[in-house]
Design a protein around this motif. Structure first.
Motif, PDB file in Angstrom:
ATOM      1  N   LEU A 216       0.844  -1.203   0.000  1.00 38.94           N
ATOM      2  CA  LEU A 216       0.000   0.000   0.000  1.00 38.94           C
ATOM      3  C   LEU A 216       0.877   1.248   0.000  1.00 38.94           C
ATOM      4  N   ASP A 217       1.917   1.247   0.806  1.00 34.66           N
ATOM      5  CA  ASP A 217       2.829   2.383   0.871  1.00 34.66           C
ATOM      6  C   ASP A 217       3.495   2.619  -0.482  1.00 34.66           C
ATOM      7  N   CYS A 218       3.901   1.528  -1.125  1.00 34.31           N
ATOM      8  CA  CYS A 218       4.528   1.651  -2.448  1.00 34.31           C
ATOM      9  C   CYS A 218       3.542   2.211  -3.471  1.00 34.31           C
ATOM     10  N   ALA A 219       2.299   1.729  -3.428  1.00 38.86           N
ATOM     11  CA  ALA A 219       1.289   2.216  -4.367  1.00 38.86           C
ATOM     12  C   ALA A 219       1.015   3.697  -4.154  1.00 38.86           C
ATOM     13  N   LEU A 220       0.981   4.122  -2.899  1.00 38.97           N
ATOM     14  CA  LEU A 220       0.766   5.534  -2.593  1.00 38.97           C
ATOM     15  C   LEU A 220       1.948   6.380  -3.057  1.00 38.97           C
ATOM     16  N   GLY A 256     -12.891  -7.836   8.485  1.00 37.24           N
ATOM     17  CA  GLY A 256     -13.628  -9.074   8.286  1.00 37.24           C
ATOM     18  C   GLY A 256     -13.694  -9.477   6.827  1.00 37.24           C
ATOM     19  N   ASN A 257     -12.739 -10.300   6.391  1.00 41.60           N
ATOM     20  CA  ASN A 257     -12.752 -10.806   5.028  1.00 41.60           C
ATOM     21  C   ASN A 257     -13.895 -11.797   4.852  1.00 41.60           C
ATOM     22  N   LEU A 258     -14.543 -11.738   3.698  1.00 40.04           N
ATOM     23  CA  LEU A 258     -15.725 -12.536   3.436  1.00 40.04           C
ATOM     24  C   LEU A 258     -15.477 -14.034   3.611  1.00 40.04           C
ATOM     25  N   HIS A 259     -14.291 -14.512   3.227  1.00 43.37           N
ATOM     26  CA  HIS A 259     -13.998 -15.942   3.291  1.00 43.37           C
ATOM     27  C   HIS A 259     -13.220 -16.345   4.538  1.00 43.37           C
ATOM     28  N   SER A 260     -12.261 -15.532   4.915  1.00 44.40           N
ATOM     29  CA  SER A 260     -11.385 -15.919   6.031  1.00 44.40           C
ATOM     30  C   SER A 260     -11.751 -15.254   7.347  1.00 44.40           C
ATOM     31  N   GLY A 261     -12.507 -14.150   7.277  1.00 46.14           N
ATOM     32  CA  GLY A 261     -12.774 -13.376   8.486  1.00 46.14           C
ATOM     33  C   GLY A 261     -11.608 -12.509   8.915  1.00 46.14           C
ATOM     34  N   ALA A 262     -10.522 -12.470   8.115  1.00 48.31           N
ATOM     35  CA  ALA A 262      -9.316 -11.734   8.497  1.00 48.31           C
ATOM     36  C   ALA A 262      -9.531 -10.228   8.442  1.00 48.31           C
ATOM     37  N   PHE A 263      -8.704  -9.511   9.198  1.00 54.50           N
ATOM     38  CA  PHE A 263      -8.781  -8.063   9.328  1.00 54.50           C
ATOM     39  C   PHE A 263      -7.508  -7.428   8.781  1.00 54.50           C
ATOM     40  N   ASP A 264      -7.674  -6.340   8.040  1.00 50.54           N
ATOM     41  CA  ASP A 264      -6.504  -5.620   7.555  1.00 50.54           C
ATOM     42  C   ASP A 264      -5.676  -5.109   8.731  1.00 50.54           C
ATOM     43  N   PRO A 265      -4.365  -4.931   8.539  1.00 48.67           N
ATOM     44  CA  PRO A 265      -3.506  -4.386   9.606  1.00 48.67           C
ATOM     45  C   PRO A 265      -3.738  -2.875   9.730  1.00 48.67           C
ATOM     46  N   PHE A 266      -4.721  -2.517  10.527  1.00 46.40           N
ATOM     47  CA  PHE A 266      -5.187  -1.128  10.521  1.00 46.40           C
ATOM     48  C   PHE A 266      -4.120  -0.133  10.960  1.00 46.40           C
ATOM     49  N   ALA A 267      -3.401  -0.428  12.022  1.00 47.57           N
ATOM     50  CA  ALA A 267      -2.424   0.547  12.526  1.00 47.57           C
ATOM     51  C   ALA A 267      -1.418   0.906  11.442  1.00 47.57           C
ATOM     52  N   ALA A 268      -0.860  -0.110  10.780  1.00 44.97           N
ATOM     53  CA  ALA A 268       0.146   0.152   9.749  1.00 44.97           C
ATOM     54  C   ALA A 268      -0.476   0.767   8.507  1.00 44.97           C
ATOM     55  N   ALA A 269      -1.616   0.235   8.071  1.00 44.08           N
ATOM     56  CA  ALA A 269      -2.242   0.726   6.836  1.00 44.08           C
ATOM     57  C   ALA A 269      -2.757   2.151   6.993  1.00 44.08           C
ATOM     58  N   VAL A 270      -3.333   2.461   8.143  1.00 43.34           N
ATOM     59  CA  VAL A 270      -3.813   3.828   8.376  1.00 43.34           C
ATOM     60  C   VAL A 270      -2.629   4.789   8.437  1.00 43.34           C
ATOM     61  N   ALA A 271      -1.541   4.364   9.076  1.00 44.11           N
ATOM     62  CA  ALA A 271      -0.377   5.248   9.214  1.00 44.11           C
ATOM     63  C   ALA A 271       0.191   5.631   7.851  1.00 44.11           C
ATOM     64  N   VAL A 272       0.377   4.651   6.964  1.00 44.53           N
ATOM     65  CA  VAL A 272       0.954   4.982   5.656  1.00 44.53           C
ATOM     66  C   VAL A 272      -0.038   5.786   4.815  1.00 44.53           C
ATOM     67  N   SER A 273      -1.319   5.517   4.995  1.00 46.82           N
ATOM     68  CA  SER A 273      -2.328   6.280   4.258  1.00 46.82           C
ATOM     69  C   SER A 273      -2.335   7.733   4.694  1.00 46.82           C
ATOM     70  N   LYS A 274      -2.304   7.953   5.991  1.00 46.76           N
ATOM     71  CA  LYS A 274      -2.325   9.318   6.509  1.00 46.76           C
ATOM     72  C   LYS A 274      -1.052  10.080   6.138  1.00 46.76           C
ATOM     73  N   ALA A 275       0.063   9.356   6.031  1.00 50.28           N
ATOM     74  CA  ALA A 275       1.316  10.013   5.636  1.00 50.28           C
ATOM     75  C   ALA A 275       1.215  10.583   4.228  1.00 50.28           C
ATOM     76  N   HIS A 276       0.297  10.045   3.430  1.00 46.18           N
ATOM     77  CA  HIS A 276       0.079  10.539   2.072  1.00 46.18           C
ATOM     78  C   HIS A 276      -1.178  11.410   1.978  1.00 46.18           C
ATOM     79  N   GLY A 277      -1.738  11.790   3.109  1.00 45.39           N
ATOM     80  CA  GLY A 277      -2.897  12.682   3.101  1.00 45.39           C
ATOM     81  C   GLY A 277      -4.184  12.035   2.661  1.00 45.39           C
ATOM     82  N   ALA A 278      -4.276  10.711   2.774  1.00 45.04           N
ATOM     83  CA  ALA A 278      -5.455   9.996   2.284  1.00 45.04           C
ATOM     84  C   ALA A 278      -6.594  10.022   3.293  1.00 45.04           C
ATOM     85  N   TRP A 279      -7.811   9.944   2.769  1.00 42.79           N
ATOM     86  CA  TRP A 279      -8.995   9.643   3.577  1.00 42.79           C
ATOM     87  C   TRP A 279      -9.059   8.117   3.665  1.00 42.79           C
ATOM     88  N   VAL A 280      -9.276   7.585   4.870  1.00 44.18           N
ATOM     89  CA  VAL A 280      -9.336   6.139   5.067  1.00 44.18           C
ATOM     90  C   VAL A 280     -10.757   5.736   5.441  1.00 44.18           C
TER      91      VAL A 280
END
Length: 483
Positions: A216-220, A256-280
């Motif tokens: 995600l950080d690379c894409a941003l 909550g992933n539809l098949h696995s129930g897994a959760f995105d790594p919010f702390a890391a994903a939100v941090a890199v998103s906010k560093a790029h000024g994104a709305w999450v």
């Protein structure tokens, strides 16, 4: 003069009788419907009757002819899709909502509904650990909750870029770059399409469907570099005139992933998103409720750092359809994206905002009332116990299924979802067909990671150890029959 209660009395009594009979049938009835829509059609279609029928007779007719075509979704043995049941207090409150017959548009016109929904919203923010300043709206379901949160994001991003969305629309507006995980739910794409933002950029996910924060950080970074290059080029061609200094970015995460129930790594994903000024934005249709359980709260750690959140109270909380919930930290963005001002709509002077300013609809039922009733009946501890029990039942079911020869559990079961396969695709499909034909349980087929699978969702508050045992035996019987 008003009609009073008398014209309704017999019809309501008939409805209570049939509803009670339906609920009493759940423990032992076949889960799947017994007739198809085509088979049922003659009872409901045909020429419009010339003469009417007494209200109570209509209810009797409706219940009698519909019953063979109903799925036992309220049953604890229903594991299809991600569909919860309905708590007693929430169901009864929903009946009151219909009898009160309030169009929940304005605080001035329906102050009781506004007060109840405000309270339900405040309780949800407390329960889920979301910012207390957030605005909460009650929409039809998770799809429209995603739509509403993303509409607020679109308004804020364009507003901050100097674009007047209300006046100028989207034609010629600065581009908003939307990024999603590879295994996001398709309703996120649908909401983006509704909003005219096109297809999103897909970010790789791990084997359980969690977005890769480093990717995600690379894409941003790539978006930022491409935007800077385009700005320099545009400035040179236009004599120094440029667009927004920073790329407009919207990142959609998943609880909550539809098949696995897994959760995105919010702390890391939100941090890199906010560093790029994104709305999450977080799509938490059924997973956001994990935040209410101390033992599961680690799954949602960092989710409070987002800007908007979507969930569905019918799923894990178990209130009646329809009741999606959207929460947006930026109240101005939500009310500007959704609000309507007209001379005939009388405004309440207290400044809290009308319910219609938080949702797409103008006319709507008081769908937040059953949410309030569910929360009032359960309390914080009851909600935690209910969600925790759903997750523990899923863990027990997965453990017992793994012990059956020929059953392969494909996901790490850490929440309420189980995805299984039974060898090759053809065998899996045959087992799924056997399960449906058997009728003791309902589990829905799907495809995941290039394989046909059966997806099991534990979402109903009534599911207990007996239901788990029945499900295990139904799977065992189906596997043995196919072999």
């Amino acid at each position: 003069m008003s009609a009073g209660a008398e014209p309704y009395r017999d019809a309501l009594a008939a409805a209570v009788r049939h509803a009670t009979r339906w609920l009493e049938s759940q423990p032992g009835r076949r889960v799947g419907p017994q007739q198809t829509a085509r088979e049922l059609a003659p009872a409901f279609d045909g020429a419009l009757p010339q003469s009417g029928m007494a209200p109570a007779d209509v209810v009797d007719y409706l219940a009698r002819h519909a019953e063979p075509g109903l799925m036992a979704m309220p049953s604890g043995r229903f594991f299809g899709w991600v569909i919860g049941g309905t708590l007693p207090a929430a169901m009864a409150a929903d009946w009151l909502v219909s009898s009160w017959d309030q169009n929940s548009v304005l605080r001035y016109a329906t102050p009781a509904i506004a007060a109840i929904e405000d309270a339900a919203g405040h309780w949800l923010l407390q329960l889920l650990g979301l910012p207390e300043e957030s605005d909460v709206g009650f929409v039809t379901g998770a799809t429209m909750a995603n739509f509403t949160g993303l509409a607020a994001a679109r308004w804020r991003l364009l507003k901050d870029a100097g674009w007047d969305l209300e006046r100028d629309g989207l034609f010629g507006a600065p581009r908003i770059h939307c990024l999603v995980g590879q295994e996001r739910h398709e309703t996120v794409d649908l909401a983006l399409r509704y909003l005219g933002m096109g297809s999103p950029t897909v970010v790789p996910a791990d084997s359980q469907g969690r977005i890769d924060a480093a990717e995600l950080d690379c894409a941003l970074d790539r978006i930022a570099l491409e935007h800077a290059s385009a700005q320099r080029s545009a400035g040179a061609q236009a004599g120094g005139v440029q667009g927004p200094g920073r790329a407009l970015v919207l990142v959609c995460l998943q609880a909550g992933n539809l098949h696995s129930g897994a959760f995105d790594p919010f702390a890391a994903a939100v941090a890199v998103s906010k560093a790029h000024g994104a709305w999450v934005h977080v799509d938490g249709a059924f997973g956001l409720w994990a935040a209410a359980v101390p033992e599961l709260a680690g799954l949602t750690a960092g989710v409070e750092g987002a800007d908007s959140w979507a969930t569905d109270a019918h799923k894990s909380l178990n209130v009646p359809y329809d009741c999606g919930v959207v929460a947006v930290r930026d109240a101005q963005a939500l009310r500007s994206a959704m609000g309507l001002n007209a001379s005939y709509l009388l405004q309440d002077a207290d400044g809290s905002g009308d319910p219609s300013q938080r949702v797409p609809e103008l006319s709507r039922r008081a769908r937040g009332v059953p949410v309030w009733a569910a929360l009032k009946s359960l309390g914080r501890d009851g909600v935690a116990e209910q969600i925790g029990r759903l997750a523990s039942s899923a863990a027990q079911l997965a453990e017992k299924l793994t012990a059956i020869d020929g059953v392969e559990v494909l996901n790490d079961v850490g929440y309420t979802q189980i995805t299984v396969a039974f060898g090759d695709d053809a065998t899996t499909r045959r087992v799924a067909d056997r399960l449906i034909a058997d009728g003791r349980v309902w589990m829905s087929g799907s495809r995941w990671h290039g394989r046909d699978v059966v997806r099991i969702s534990v979402s109903n508050w009534t599911t207990d150890a007996d239901d788990v045992a029945t499900a295990v035996e139904a799977v065992r019987t189906a596997v043995e029959a196919v072999r």
